[in-house]
Design a protein around this motif. Structure first.
Motif, PDB file in Angstrom:
ATOM      1  N   GLY A 106       0.798  -1.226   0.000  1.00  0.00           N
ATOM      2  CA  GLY A 106       0.000   0.000   0.000  1.00  0.00           C
ATOM      3  C   GLY A 106       0.825   1.267   0.000  1.00  0.00           C
ATOM      4  O   GLY A 106       0.276   2.361  -0.100  1.00  0.00           O
ATOM      5  N   GLN A 107       2.143   1.145   0.092  1.00  0.00           N
ATOM      6  CA  GLN A 107       3.009   2.323   0.125  1.00  0.00           C
ATOM      7  C   GLN A 107       3.380   2.767  -1.289  1.00  0.00           C
ATOM      8  O   GLN A 107       4.524   2.682  -1.714  1.00  0.00           O
ATOM      9  CB  GLN A 107       4.269   2.015   0.942  1.00  0.00           C
ATOM     10  N   TYR A 108       2.390   3.203  -2.022  1.00  0.00           N
ATOM     11  CA  TYR A 108       2.607   3.738  -3.361  1.00  0.00           C
ATOM     12  C   TYR A 108       1.586   4.834  -3.626  1.00  0.00           C
ATOM     13  O   TYR A 108       0.518   4.871  -3.007  1.00  0.00           O
ATOM     14  CB  TYR A 108       2.491   2.641  -4.425  1.00  0.00           C
ATOM     15  N   SER A 109       1.902   5.744  -4.520  1.00  0.00           N
ATOM     16  CA  SER A 109       1.002   6.851  -4.857  1.00  0.00           C
ATOM     17  C   SER A 109      -0.105   6.369  -5.794  1.00  0.00           C
ATOM     18  O   SER A 109       0.179   5.777  -6.839  1.00  0.00           O
ATOM     19  CB  SER A 109       1.799   7.978  -5.526  1.00  0.00           C
ATOM     20  N   ILE A 110      -1.332   6.623  -5.428  1.00  0.00           N
ATOM     21  CA  ILE A 110      -2.468   6.226  -6.267  1.00  0.00           C
ATOM     22  C   ILE A 110      -2.436   6.980  -7.594  1.00  0.00           C
ATOM     23  O   ILE A 110      -2.540   6.379  -8.675  1.00  0.00           O
ATOM     24  CB  ILE A 110      -3.805   6.496  -5.545  1.00  0.00           C
ATOM     25  N   LYS A 111      -2.266   8.306  -7.528  1.00  0.00           N
ATOM     26  CA  LYS A 111      -2.211   9.108  -8.754  1.00  0.00           C
ATOM     27  C   LYS A 111      -0.978   8.732  -9.580  1.00  0.00           C
ATOM     28  O   LYS A 111      -1.043   8.642 -10.804  1.00  0.00           O
ATOM     29  CB  LYS A 111      -2.167  10.591  -8.410  1.00  0.00           C
ATOM     30  N   GLY A 112       0.131   8.507  -8.887  1.00  0.00           N
ATOM     31  CA  GLY A 112       1.359   8.148  -9.584  1.00  0.00           C
ATOM     32  C   GLY A 112       1.230   6.829 -10.313  1.00  0.00           C
ATOM     33  O   GLY A 112       1.639   6.704 -11.476  1.00  0.00           O
ATOM     34  N   ALA A 113       0.644   5.847  -9.644  1.00  0.00           N
ATOM     35  CA  ALA A 113       0.468   4.534 -10.267  1.00  0.00           C
ATOM     36  C   ALA A 113      -0.451   4.633 -11.478  1.00  0.00           C
ATOM     37  O   ALA A 113      -0.217   3.982 -12.503  1.00  0.00           O
ATOM     38  CB  ALA A 113      -0.095   3.547  -9.245  1.00  0.00           C
ATOM     39  N   ARG A 114      -1.491   5.461 -11.351  1.00  0.00           N
ATOM     40  CA  ARG A 114      -2.428   5.632 -12.464  1.00  0.00           C
ATOM     41  C   ARG A 114      -1.722   6.262 -13.668  1.00  0.00           C
ATOM     42  O   ARG A 114      -1.926   5.846 -14.811  1.00  0.00           O
ATOM     43  CB  ARG A 114      -3.602   6.489 -12.017  1.00  0.00           C
ATOM     44  N   GLN A 115      -0.866   7.256 -13.407  1.00  0.00           N
ATOM     45  CA  GLN A 115      -0.139   7.914 -14.489  1.00  0.00           C
ATOM     46  C   GLN A 115       0.892   6.982 -15.132  1.00  0.00           C
ATOM     47  O   GLN A 115       1.063   6.963 -16.353  1.00  0.00           O
ATOM     48  CB  GLN A 115       0.569   9.165 -13.950  1.00  0.00           C
ATOM     49  N   VAL A 116       1.566   6.201 -14.307  1.00  0.00           N
ATOM     50  CA  VAL A 116       2.555   5.247 -14.835  1.00  0.00           C
ATOM     51  C   VAL A 116       1.859   4.192 -15.680  1.00  0.00           C
ATOM     52  O   VAL A 116       2.337   3.808 -16.752  1.00  0.00           O
ATOM     53  CB  VAL A 116       3.355   4.588 -13.690  1.00  0.00           C
ATOM     54  N   ALA A 117       0.700   3.715 -15.207  1.00  0.00           N
ATOM     55  CA  ALA A 117      -0.068   2.721 -15.963  1.00  0.00           C
ATOM     56  C   ALA A 117      -0.518   3.286 -17.300  1.00  0.00           C
ATOM     57  O   ALA A 117      -0.460   2.609 -18.338  1.00  0.00           O
ATOM     58  CB  ALA A 117      -1.273   2.257 -15.151  1.00  0.00           C
ATOM     59  N   SER A 118      -0.960   4.552 -17.290  1.00  0.00           N
ATOM     60  CA  SER A 118      -1.395   5.200 -18.527  1.00  0.00           C
ATOM     61  C   SER A 118      -0.231   5.346 -19.499  1.00  0.00           C
ATOM     62  O   SER A 118      -0.377   5.111 -20.708  1.00  0.00           O
ATOM     63  CB  SER A 118      -1.986   6.574 -18.208  1.00  0.00           C
ATOM     64  N   LEU A 119       0.943   5.721 -18.978  1.00  0.00           N
ATOM     65  CA  LEU A 119       2.128   5.851 -19.823  1.00  0.00           C
ATOM     66  C   LEU A 119       2.534   4.502 -20.394  1.00  0.00           C
ATOM     67  O   LEU A 119       2.858   4.386 -21.582  1.00  0.00           O
ATOM     68  CB  LEU A 119       3.276   6.457 -19.019  1.00  0.00           C
ATOM     69  N   ALA A 120       2.499   3.477 -19.556  1.00  0.00           N
ATOM     70  CA  ALA A 120       2.845   2.132 -20.024  1.00  0.00           C
ATOM     71  C   ALA A 120       1.913   1.687 -21.140  1.00  0.00           C
ATOM     72  O   ALA A 120       2.341   1.080 -22.129  1.00  0.00           O
ATOM     73  CB  ALA A 120       2.796   1.146 -18.858  1.00  0.00           C
ATOM     74  N   LEU A 121       0.621   1.994 -20.987  1.00  0.00           N
ATOM     75  CA  LEU A 121      -0.366   1.611 -21.996  1.00  0.00           C
ATOM     76  C   LEU A 121      -0.069   2.301 -23.330  1.00  0.00           C
ATOM     77  O   LEU A 121      -0.198   1.685 -24.399  1.00  0.00           O
ATOM     78  CB  LEU A 121      -1.767   1.978 -21.511  1.00  0.00           C
ATOM     79  N   GLN A 122       0.359   3.559 -23.283  1.00  0.00           N
ATOM     80  CA  GLN A 122       0.740   4.257 -24.521  1.00  0.00           C
ATOM     81  C   GLN A 122       1.984   3.622 -25.149  1.00  0.00           C
ATOM     82  O   GLN A 122       2.065   3.457 -26.366  1.00  0.00           O
ATOM     83  CB  GLN A 122       1.025   5.726 -24.218  1.00  0.00           C
TER      84      GLN A 122
END
Length: 415
Positions: free
Chosen positions: A331-347
């Protein structure tokens, strides 16, 4: 027809794409002009040599060409010197092993060469019968001999003596990203550290892609991302690097070489290589950082074997994304950060290369996530007690309740 996947080749003769070149060192050896920065685009013409093609005299002339090209930028080591600093390539000093051969730790002092400071080094000993040969060794010397960047491993020198081929790098004390993510002996990498590594690796690729003549790394993966004592990421192993397309060309056509799970689909199918091929591989590494899973894992079920196929459906929703986040984060991770990283990975892993971002854009996106402090565990988006632990507590409670019930039943009967 699509081309089948072909692993690293171990040809016995000199090969350049689909052409076979035979001859001695003087024919295979590039001329002095080919080593100049202006001629670096002609790297594709470097040929692999078989051991029988080399003699002591030829190796000496070969070293002269390299020394003329790089001057004091690289040191030409003698084999006896490298034997000494690695205790004759002792297994006690072994750092790793791969298709190229073995890597050993050594230590050079400031008396060995003028201008060479005392430091720990990593010595890569090429196995000429392995999957990589003289051509890959020479490519690495050329690229790392020219390029200097905080996120590229520094090549200190080389050894070309008889049929022996060695490379000497700065020592990276924390080893590879692969070991930290997937080896049980390593401590869990925090969210902040993983983000730092992702940014550093992206900067390394952005530098290569943004050079005067773009360089395609071609083998971007966690095992080729090395970490220094501060977890600064540096790209290593340039044996498969290629110069990018020039002029009106849109791609470079080459043999399909690389690692399963990381290679872009269009490259695997057609052999067409662009900088966007590296971007795809970078997206796969982002997924590995997010999930803690390997790009390819044959120990998993068929549907989960390839990370891209398994993770893709979860990357578009914050609620779904939570299901694939590496549980080692706790649980020690940024929710917004993870969402942005996931979006970047998808691109990055888009089937259409044109939809993939430039690495310079990826750097900007990731740099903007460093300040985020919205930890999932603090927002209730992650259970304070791990699910496995909660289940274990629940089971224990049930057993205690059952035992108490039995004792009460026995007491009632006795009464």
């Amino acid at each position: 027809m699509p081309r089948p996947w072909r692993p690293f080749a171990a040809a016995k003769c000199c090969t350049v794409e689909d052409h076979v070149i035979l001859g001695n060192l003087s024919r295979c050896r590039p001329s002095r002009s080919q080593f100049s920065k202006k001629k670096v685009a002609e790297l594709a013409s470097f040929r692999r040599l078989s051991s029988s093609d080399l003699s002591g005299a030829s190796s000496a002339r070969f070293n002269e060409e390299l020394a003329h090209s790089f001057g004091a930028g690289l040191h030409a080591f003698q084999l006896s010197e490298l034997r000494k600093i690695t205790h004759d390539f002792s297994s006690n000093y072994l750092l790793g092993e791969g298709g190229f051969g073995t890597v050993h730790k050594g230590y050079v002092d400031d008396r060995m060469r003028p201008g060479l400071k005392a430091q720990a080094v990593a010595v890569k000993l090429l196995d000429m019968e392995g999957r990589q040969g003289h051509r890959e060794w020479l490519t690495e010397v050329i690229f790392l001999g020219q390029f200097r960047h905080p996120h590229l491993v520094k090549l200190i020198g080389y050894c070309c003596e008889d049929e022996e081929r060695l490379l000497v790098y700065e020592f990276m004390p924390r080893g590879s990203l692969e070991n930290h993510l997937f080896k049980r002996i390593s401590a869990t990498l925090s969210w902040g550290t993983r983000l730092k590594i992702a940014i550093g690796a992206a900067k390394g690729l952005a530098f290569l892609h943004g050079s005067e003549k773009p360089v395609i790394y071609r083998d971007f993966k966690t095992s080729n991302i090395l970490l220094d004592s501060d977890f600064t990421a540096k790209l290593s192993d340039f044996g498969l690097a290629k110069m990018g397309p020039e002029g009106e060309d849109t791609h470079v056509t080459t043999r399909v070489m690389g690692t399963h799970g990381y290679a872009a689909p269009e490259y695997v199918m057609t052999g067409h290589l662009t900088t966007k091929s590296d971007v795809y591989s970078y997206g796969v590494v982002l997924l590995e950082l997010l999930t803690g899973r390997r790009a390819m894992d044959k120990n998993r079920s068929k549907s989960e074997e390839k990370l891209v196929n398994w993770a893709k459906p979860y990357l578009t929703s914050s609620r779904k994304l939570r299901c694939i986040i590496d549980p080692k984060f706790g649980g020690q991770y940024s929710i917004k950060g993870a969402r942005q990283v996931a979006s970047l990975a998808l691109q990055c892993i888009s089937p259409n290369p044109n939809d993939r971002p430039r690495m310079s854009a990826a750097v900007q996106i990731l740099e903007g996530l460093r300040h985020l402090k919205d930890m999932a565990v603090n927002s209730g988006a992650w259970p304070a007690t791990p699910i496995a632990g909660r289940n274990a507590i629940s089971a224990k409670t049930k057993m205690n309740n059952l035992a108490n019930a039995r004792r009460r039943s026995i007491s009632t009967k006795l009464a």
